[in-house]
Design an enzyme around this catalytic site. Structure first.
Site, PDB file in Angstrom:
ATOM      1  N   ARG A  60      -3.923  10.530  -5.999  1.00 18.88           N
ATOM      2  CA  ARG A  60      -2.920  11.092  -5.216  1.00 18.88           C
ATOM      3  C   ARG A  60      -2.230  11.597  -5.129  1.00 18.88           C
ATOM      4  NH1 ARG A  60      -1.764   6.330  -2.292  1.00 18.88           N
ATOM      5  NH2 ARG A  60      -0.538   8.070  -1.287  1.00 18.88           N
ATOM      6  N   ARG A 119       6.498   6.590   4.974  1.00 21.73           N
ATOM      7  CA  ARG A 119       5.838   5.607   4.894  1.00 21.73           C
ATOM      8  C   ARG A 119       6.559   4.650   6.120  1.00 21.73           C
ATOM      9  NH1 ARG A 119       2.681   3.431   1.251  1.00 21.73           N
ATOM     10  NH2 ARG A 119       2.191   1.391   1.297  1.00 21.73           N
ATOM     11  N   GLN A 171      -4.746   9.905   1.398  1.00 26.08           N
ATOM     12  CA  GLN A 171      -5.154   9.181   0.590  1.00 26.08           C
ATOM     13  C   GLN A 171      -6.579   9.301   0.890  1.00 26.08           C
ATOM     14  OE1 GLN A 171      -4.677   5.666  -1.791  1.00 26.08           O
ATOM     15  NE2 GLN A 171      -7.001   6.368  -1.801  1.00 26.08           N
ATOM     16  N   ASP A 230     -10.414  -2.637   1.039  1.00 24.77           N
ATOM     17  CA  ASP A 230      -8.514  -2.364   0.669  1.00 24.77           C
ATOM     18  C   ASP A 230      -8.250  -4.191   1.214  1.00 24.77           C
ATOM     19  OD1 ASP A 230      -6.267  -2.090   0.917  1.00 24.77           O
ATOM     20  OD2 ASP A 230      -6.340  -0.531   3.080  1.00 24.77           O
ATOM     21  N   HIS A 236      -3.944   7.266   7.348  1.00 22.74           N
ATOM     22  CA  HIS A 236      -3.591   7.648   5.718  1.00 22.74           C
ATOM     23  C   HIS A 236      -3.718   8.313   4.740  1.00 22.74           C
ATOM     24  CE1 HIS A 236      -0.868   6.376   2.260  1.00 22.74           C
ATOM     25  NE2 HIS A 236      -1.455   5.792   1.404  1.00 22.74           N
ATOM     26  N   CYS A 278      -8.245   1.766  -2.315  1.00 23.27           N
ATOM     27  CA  CYS A 278      -6.965   2.507  -2.294  1.00 23.27           C
ATOM     28  C   CYS A 278      -6.099   1.637  -2.668  1.00 23.27           C
ATOM     29  CB  CYS A 278      -6.395   2.651  -0.437  1.00 23.27           C
ATOM     30  SG  CYS A 278      -6.433   1.380  -0.223  1.00 23.27           S
TER      31      CYS A 278
END
Length: 307
Positions: free
Chosen positions: A295, A105, A135, A227, A132, A267
């Site tokens: 996830r 990440r 996701q 988001d 991502h 998310c």
């Protein structure tokens, strides 16, 4: 088909390969609920490298590896020589001698490319400034759980340059779905990736359209997604972005323009009162907790397939 490959962006995979990732994600969910998780990572060591804080990604990736019988090794940047200036290339070379795969990440997508090229083991993108992918897989899982595999129109309301949106566009393009994006004209996706997305959409018949009016994008949609307006690392332009996005909040009124059984997605983490009203994210149309749970299963699927 998958073993030994890296997942930095879903655009690097064929449509049928993404469908296989989704199929295995659903299988993993069933295995977990039946308490019959396979030991597909038995004897495997996986480094999980975190350059920025995490909740869902940290928990889902660490659990995914351990539940599949592997050994997760958590490495926060501040605990490594990387934080003191050691080149990421050297970190990658060392990790590649000791582990079977890396999840990372990171702030910059270039870091993932260096990790892949210098470690020579599979690298899985746990979030970058560009993409991502885990996701996006969890998002499509959630949508299919609610609506099946039939026609679904997705609306994204907010920052058109968002990394989560780019992954959503990538999977929409690969699977031939429909996505309407509401965003200020000043906030557009990276041109290099968007060019690949539009070319892919032309081949698959996917529809990806941009609007400045959020009500036009949300009209008739089955999914309304948003988001945060300001991601980690964007603090210097936070006020500028908030002004641009002031009219792009997902409100109860905006949700009325979607279909009757529409769902709201995010998310996470969310800033209630900024990009979404509390009544929406905490209301009956919200499926954000289903997204968060999924996830885990998308992580289990990808780690088991690639490592």
């Amino acid at each position: 088909m998958f073993k030994g490959r890296s997942l930095l962006c879903l655009l690097d995979f064929e449509s049928h390969e993404i469908e296989k990732m989704l199929e295995i994600s659903f299988m993993m969910k069933n295995y977990v609920y039946a308490n019959q998780v396979p030991n597909s990572l038995k004897g495997k060591r996986v480094a999980l490298l975190f350059e920025k804080p995490s909740t869902r990604t940290r928990v889902s990736s660490e659990l995914a590896i351990s539940m599949l019988g592997g050994t997760p090794i958590i490495l926060n940047k501040q605990d490594l020589q990387w934080a003191r200036g050691e080149p990421i290339e050297d970190t990658a070379r060392v990790l590649g001698r000791m582990v079977n795969g890396i999840g990372a990440r990171v702030l910059s997508h270039e870091t993932l490319i260096k990790l892949r090229d210098f470690s020579r083991v599979p690298v899985i993108n746990l979030l970058s400034d560009v993409s991502h992918p885990l996701q996006a897989l969890a998002d499509i899982m959630t949508i299919r759980e609610k609506f099946g595999n039939g026609y679904v129109r997705i609306a994204f309301v907010g920052d058109g340059s968002d990394n989560v949106l780019l992954s959503l566009m990538a999977i929409v393009a690969k699977l031939g779905l429909e996505l309407h994006v509401a965003s200020p004209k000043e906030l557009k996706p990276r041109e290099d990736y968007y060019k690949i997305i539009t070319e892919t959409a032309e081949r698959t018949g996917a529809v990806i359209e941009f609007y400045e009016d959020p009500y036009e994008a949300a009209r008739g949609s089955h999914v309304v997604y948003t988001d945060v307006w300001v991601s980690m690392g964007q603090e210097s332009i936070a006020e500028q972005k908030k002004k641009l996005l002031a009219n792009y909040k997902v409100t109860t009124d905006l949700m009325r323009y979607a279909v009757k059984d529409a769902i709201f997605m995010h998310c996470l983490p969310a800033n209630r009162g900024e990009e979404v009203d509390p009544e929406v994210i905490d209301g009956p149309k919200s499926v954000v907790w289903d997204q968060a749970e999924n996830r885990l299963y998308s992580a289990m699927a990808v780690f088991s397939l690639l490592i």
